[in-house]
Design a protein around this motif. Structure first.
Motif, PDB file in Angstrom:
ATOM      1  N   ALA A  52       0.827  -1.208   0.000  1.00  0.00           N
ATOM      2  CA  ALA A  52       0.000   0.000   0.000  1.00  0.00           C
ATOM      3  C   ALA A  52       0.864   1.262   0.000  1.00  0.00           C
ATOM      4  O   ALA A  52       0.659   2.180  -0.793  1.00  0.00           O
ATOM      5  CB  ALA A  52      -0.940  -0.008   1.211  1.00  0.00           C
ATOM      6  N   VAL A  53       1.849   1.298   0.889  1.00  0.00           N
ATOM      7  CA  VAL A  53       2.687   2.490   0.988  1.00  0.00           C
ATOM      8  C   VAL A  53       3.622   2.615  -0.216  1.00  0.00           C
ATOM      9  O   VAL A  53       3.946   3.716  -0.660  1.00  0.00           O
ATOM     10  CB  VAL A  53       3.471   2.497   2.325  1.00  0.00           C
ATOM     11  CG1 VAL A  53       4.642   1.541   2.303  1.00  0.00           C
ATOM     12  CG2 VAL A  53       3.936   3.903   2.664  1.00  0.00           C
ATOM     13  N   VAL A  54       4.035   1.468  -0.802  1.00  0.00           N
ATOM     14  CA  VAL A  54       4.872   1.520  -2.007  1.00  0.00           C
ATOM     15  C   VAL A  54       4.098   2.127  -3.168  1.00  0.00           C
ATOM     16  O   VAL A  54       4.596   2.995  -3.893  1.00  0.00           O
ATOM     17  CB  VAL A  54       5.370   0.108  -2.385  1.00  0.00           C
ATOM     18  CG1 VAL A  54       6.075   0.127  -3.732  1.00  0.00           C
ATOM     19  CG2 VAL A  54       6.318  -0.422  -1.317  1.00  0.00           C
ATOM     20  N   ILE A  55       2.857   1.672  -3.353  1.00  0.00           N
ATOM     21  CA  ILE A  55       2.032   2.186  -4.451  1.00  0.00           C
ATOM     22  C   ILE A  55       1.723   3.666  -4.232  1.00  0.00           C
ATOM     23  O   ILE A  55       1.758   4.475  -5.166  1.00  0.00           O
ATOM     24  CB  ILE A  55       0.740   1.360  -4.572  1.00  0.00           C
ATOM     25  CG1 ILE A  55       1.086  -0.068  -5.008  1.00  0.00           C
ATOM     26  CG2 ILE A  55      -0.217   1.996  -5.584  1.00  0.00           C
ATOM     27  CD1 ILE A  55      -0.084  -1.030  -4.967  1.00  0.00           C
ATOM     28  N   ALA A  56       1.422   4.045  -2.985  1.00  0.00           N
ATOM     29  CA  ALA A  56       1.132   5.453  -2.689  1.00  0.00           C
ATOM     30  C   ALA A  56       2.344   6.335  -2.972  1.00  0.00           C
ATOM     31  O   ALA A  56       2.228   7.395  -3.602  1.00  0.00           O
ATOM     32  CB  ALA A  56       0.707   5.594  -1.227  1.00  0.00           C
ATOM     33  N   ALA A  57       3.541   5.896  -2.538  1.00  0.00           N
ATOM     34  CA  ALA A  57       4.752   6.685  -2.754  1.00  0.00           C
ATOM     35  C   ALA A  57       5.106   6.758  -4.236  1.00  0.00           C
ATOM     36  O   ALA A  57       5.487   7.816  -4.750  1.00  0.00           O
ATOM     37  CB  ALA A  57       5.915   6.074  -1.970  1.00  0.00           C
ATOM     38  N   THR A  58       4.977   5.639  -4.951  1.00  0.00           N
ATOM     39  CA  THR A  58       5.293   5.617  -6.377  1.00  0.00           C
ATOM     40  C   THR A  58       4.348   6.525  -7.158  1.00  0.00           C
ATOM     41  O   THR A  58       4.774   7.257  -8.063  1.00  0.00           O
ATOM     42  CB  THR A  58       5.202   4.178  -6.918  1.00  0.00           C
ATOM     43  OG1 THR A  58       6.162   3.365  -6.236  1.00  0.00           O
ATOM     44  CG2 THR A  58       5.475   4.131  -8.413  1.00  0.00           C
ATOM     45  N   ALA A  90       9.006   5.010 -20.188  1.00  0.00           N
ATOM     46  CA  ALA A  90       9.823   4.019 -19.484  1.00  0.00           C
ATOM     47  C   ALA A  90      10.647   4.688 -18.391  1.00  0.00           C
ATOM     48  O   ALA A  90      10.747   4.171 -17.257  1.00  0.00           O
ATOM     49  CB  ALA A  90      10.739   3.298 -20.467  1.00  0.00           C
ATOM     50  N   MET A  91      11.244   5.847 -18.700  1.00  0.00           N
ATOM     51  CA  MET A  91      12.064   6.558 -17.717  1.00  0.00           C
ATOM     52  C   MET A  91      11.215   7.100 -16.579  1.00  0.00           C
ATOM     53  O   MET A  91      11.618   7.053 -15.408  1.00  0.00           O
ATOM     54  CB  MET A  91      12.841   7.683 -18.416  1.00  0.00           C
ATOM     55  CG  MET A  91      13.846   7.182 -19.433  1.00  0.00           C
ATOM     56  SD  MET A  91      14.639   8.519 -20.359  1.00  0.00           S
ATOM     57  CE  MET A  91      15.934   8.981 -19.212  1.00  0.00           C
ATOM     58  N   ILE A  92      10.018   7.612 -16.902  1.00  0.00           N
ATOM     59  CA  ILE A  92       9.129   8.161 -15.877  1.00  0.00           C
ATOM     60  C   ILE A  92       8.662   7.062 -14.921  1.00  0.00           C
ATOM     61  O   ILE A  92       8.720   7.208 -13.689  1.00  0.00           O
ATOM     62  CB  ILE A  92       7.921   8.869 -16.527  1.00  0.00           C
ATOM     63  CG1 ILE A  92       8.364  10.188 -17.172  1.00  0.00           C
ATOM     64  CG2 ILE A  92       6.822   9.129 -15.496  1.00  0.00           C
ATOM     65  CD1 ILE A  92       7.295  10.861 -18.007  1.00  0.00           C
ATOM     66  N   ILE A  93       8.203   5.946 -15.492  1.00  0.00           N
ATOM     67  CA  ILE A  93       7.700   4.852 -14.657  1.00  0.00           C
ATOM     68  C   ILE A  93       8.830   4.247 -13.826  1.00  0.00           C
ATOM     69  O   ILE A  93       8.673   3.992 -12.625  1.00  0.00           O
ATOM     70  CB  ILE A  93       7.025   3.776 -15.536  1.00  0.00           C
ATOM     71  CG1 ILE A  93       5.742   4.346 -16.143  1.00  0.00           C
ATOM     72  CG2 ILE A  93       6.718   2.523 -14.716  1.00  0.00           C
ATOM     73  CD1 ILE A  93       5.109   3.449 -17.195  1.00  0.00           C
ATOM     74  N   SER A  94       9.992   4.016 -14.462  1.00  0.00           N
ATOM     75  CA  SER A  94      11.127   3.448 -13.746  1.00  0.00           C
ATOM     76  C   SER A  94      11.569   4.343 -12.600  1.00  0.00           C
ATOM     77  O   SER A  94      11.761   3.882 -11.465  1.00  0.00           O
ATOM     78  CB  SER A  94      12.298   3.223 -14.708  1.00  0.00           C
ATOM     79  OG  SER A  94      13.459   2.824 -14.007  1.00  0.00           O
ATOM     80  N   THR A  95      11.717   5.647 -12.882  1.00  0.00           N
ATOM     81  CA  THR A  95      12.143   6.587 -11.846  1.00  0.00           C
ATOM     82  C   THR A  95      11.122   6.666 -10.727  1.00  0.00           C
ATOM     83  O   THR A  95      11.483   6.706  -9.536  1.00  0.00           O
ATOM     84  CB  THR A  95      12.369   7.987 -12.452  1.00  0.00           C
ATOM     85  OG1 THR A  95      13.376   7.906 -13.459  1.00  0.00           O
ATOM     86  CG2 THR A  95      12.803   8.979 -11.386  1.00  0.00           C
ATOM     87  N   GLY A  96       9.837   6.674 -11.082  1.00  0.00           N
ATOM     88  CA  GLY A  96       8.788   6.741 -10.069  1.00  0.00           C
ATOM     89  C   GLY A  96       8.811   5.534  -9.149  1.00  0.00           C
ATOM     90  O   GLY A  96       8.699   5.668  -7.924  1.00  0.00           O
ATOM     91  N   ILE A  97       8.974   4.330  -9.736  1.00  0.00           N
ATOM     92  CA  ILE A  97       9.000   3.105  -8.919  1.00  0.00           C
ATOM     93  C   ILE A  97      10.237   3.075  -8.030  1.00  0.00           C
ATOM     94  O   ILE A  97      10.155   2.777  -6.833  1.00  0.00           O
ATOM     95  CB  ILE A  97       8.954   1.852  -9.816  1.00  0.00           C
ATOM     96  CG1 ILE A  97       7.597   1.757 -10.522  1.00  0.00           C
ATOM     97  CG2 ILE A  97       9.207   0.593  -8.993  1.00  0.00           C
ATOM     98  CD1 ILE A  97       7.527   0.659 -11.566  1.00  0.00           C
ATOM     99  N   THR A 114      11.824   5.782  -1.053  1.00  0.00           N
ATOM    100  CA  THR A 114      11.258   6.731  -0.094  1.00  0.00           C
ATOM    101  C   THR A 114      10.253   6.044   0.823  1.00  0.00           C
ATOM    102  O   THR A 114      10.187   6.332   2.021  1.00  0.00           O
ATOM    103  CB  THR A 114      10.577   7.895  -0.841  1.00  0.00           C
ATOM    104  OG1 THR A 114      11.517   8.508  -1.727  1.00  0.00           O
ATOM    105  CG2 THR A 114      10.061   8.941   0.135  1.00  0.00           C
ATOM    106  N   ALA A 115       9.483   5.107   0.271  1.00  0.00           N
ATOM    107  CA  ALA A 115       8.478   4.407   1.073  1.00  0.00           C
ATOM    108  C   ALA A 115       9.112   3.630   2.211  1.00  0.00           C
ATOM    109  O   ALA A 115       8.618   3.651   3.348  1.00  0.00           O
ATOM    110  CB  ALA A 115       7.676   3.464   0.175  1.00  0.00           C
ATOM    111  N   PHE A 116      10.217   2.944   1.950  1.00  0.00           N
ATOM    112  CA  PHE A 116      10.814   2.077   2.957  1.00  0.00           C
ATOM    113  C   PHE A 116      11.809   2.798   3.862  1.00  0.00           C
ATOM    114  O   PHE A 116      12.006   2.384   5.001  1.00  0.00           O
ATOM    115  CB  PHE A 116      11.518   0.893   2.294  1.00  0.00           C
ATOM    116  CG  PHE A 116      10.575  -0.123   1.733  1.00  0.00           C
ATOM    117  CD1 PHE A 116       9.898  -0.994   2.565  1.00  0.00           C
ATOM    118  CD2 PHE A 116      10.344  -0.190   0.381  1.00  0.00           C
ATOM    119  CE1 PHE A 116       9.012  -1.930   2.059  1.00  0.00           C
ATOM    120  CE2 PHE A 116       9.458  -1.116  -0.142  1.00  0.00           C
ATOM    121  CZ  PHE A 116       8.792  -1.990   0.699  1.00  0.00           C
TER     122      PHE A 116
END
Length: 344
Positions: A128-134, A247-254, A260-262
């Motif tokens: 949940a927190v990973v998806i929210a942060a991403t 690809a760069m946006i999604i990769s950087t976001g994840i 940041t989430a962890f």
């Protein structure tokens, strides 16, 4: 005459250094554990003290691997952003990406849910927190990419990124004002930044999220060099700009979002490490710079974490304070240098 050290020598050296630093990181802390004991214990031997075994397996190994994963994620996201914006000052923390990720976590923690995800179904550090942060990181990154199309000046883009970070911080402050004491305590502890709060189950999620974030990098790595010379040149070389951008946006976001989430917000790793890789390897080739940044990110964050432990003391420094001591001077040097074009 080229006096640079061959890459085939540098990579094994960095790999060996990473292993040594992991062992050192496992040994230092409020309780010092000899490296010989650690090696023997990891190879199946018995520890001299049962407490050492508990400390190593339940606390220090998860912390060390969290540092490695966070260093990898932040460094690779940093070099992607510098390529994406063609700006040597770009980085997850500087351009507000980490603040966007923090805003996503704040909404989740301080309100109990976001995008239909419950804090209690995923837990802080869960999916949940990973998806929210991403999601928060990607939204800010999209806003910054739109701004970059209109603003070409590096310093102006930096200021805009700082403003996005300030705006995210203001929203967090409003949410904190209306939250209850327990929610605010959880978020405050998270926002201080720490590598030591990750459990084994959370570490598995972090590892999987980092691997997913690295997949687009591995697929498009050959196209990154063309982006340095502009989108028109990249298109003339047959690069699908639209796919590469996403690809760069999604990769950087994840990558930035999961780190940041962890670990909470960690400053300057994303901006400083790619420049260290360029200085050490003396190249702009991303097929070399990305694996170099990957290794150096893990190494730098392990060093910072080992310093923050204040070996022999029961106290420890916030990891953000140590990373800022490493990264801030490099950012100041880049600003004073001004001749950004030589970097690219």
């Amino acid at each position: 005459m080229n006096n640079s050290i061959p890459h085939r020598v540098l990579f094994p050296f960095l790999g060996f250094g990473l292993i040594v630093l992991i062992l050192i990181n496992l040994g230092v802390g409020s309780v010092f554990i000899p490296i010989g004991e650690i090696i023997s214990g990891l190879l199946g031997g018995e520890f001299s003290k049962k407490s050492w075994e508990i400390i190593i397996y339940q606390y220090r190994i998860p912390k060390a691997f969290t540092a490695v994963l966070a260093g990898v994620a932040l460094a690779v996201s940093g070099i992607q952003m510098q390529t994406f914006f063609r700006n040597p000052l770009a980085g997850p923390f500087v351009l507000g990406i980490s603040s966007g990720a923090g805003l996503g976590v704040a909404i989740l923690v301080l309100t109990g849910s976001v995008f239909g995800l419950s804090l209690f179904s995923g837990g802080v550090g869960g999916w949940a927190v990973v998806i929210a942060a991403t999601t928060g990181a990607i939204l800010v990154l999209l806003l910054m990419s739109l701004t970059a199309w209109k603003v070409k000046d590096s310093m102006t883009l930096l200021i805009v990124g700082l403003m996005f970070g300030s705006l995210a911080g203001a929203v967090v402050s409003v949410l904190a004002y209306f939250s209850d004491a327990d929610q605010l305590k959880v978020f405050t502890v998270w926002s201080m930044g720490s590598l030591g709060g990750t459990t084994i189950s959370q570490l598995k999620i972090f590892c999987l999220a980092t691997f997913i974030g690295l997949i687009p990098v591995l697929i498009f790595i050959k196209s990154y060099n063309a982006m340095l010379l502009g989108e028109a040149y990249a298109e003339s070389m047959g690069v699908n700009i639209r796919k590469l951008r996403w690809a760069m946006i999604i990769s950087t976001g994840i990558l930035a979002g999961s780190a940041t989430a962890f670990c909470g917000p960690i400053a300057f790793i994303g901006i400083a490490v790619p420049h260290m890789a360029r200085i050490i390897f003396k190249t702009a080739d991303h097929s070399i710079l990305i694996p170099a940044s990957l290794l150096l990110g893990a190494i730098v964050l392990l060093i910072c974490d080992s310093i923050s432990q204040l070996p022999g003391s029961a106290q420890s420094l916030p990891i953000n304070a140590v990373t800022s001591l490493v990264g801030a001077p490099m950012v100041i040097w880049l600003i004073l240098k001004r001749n950004f074009s030589k970097e690219f």
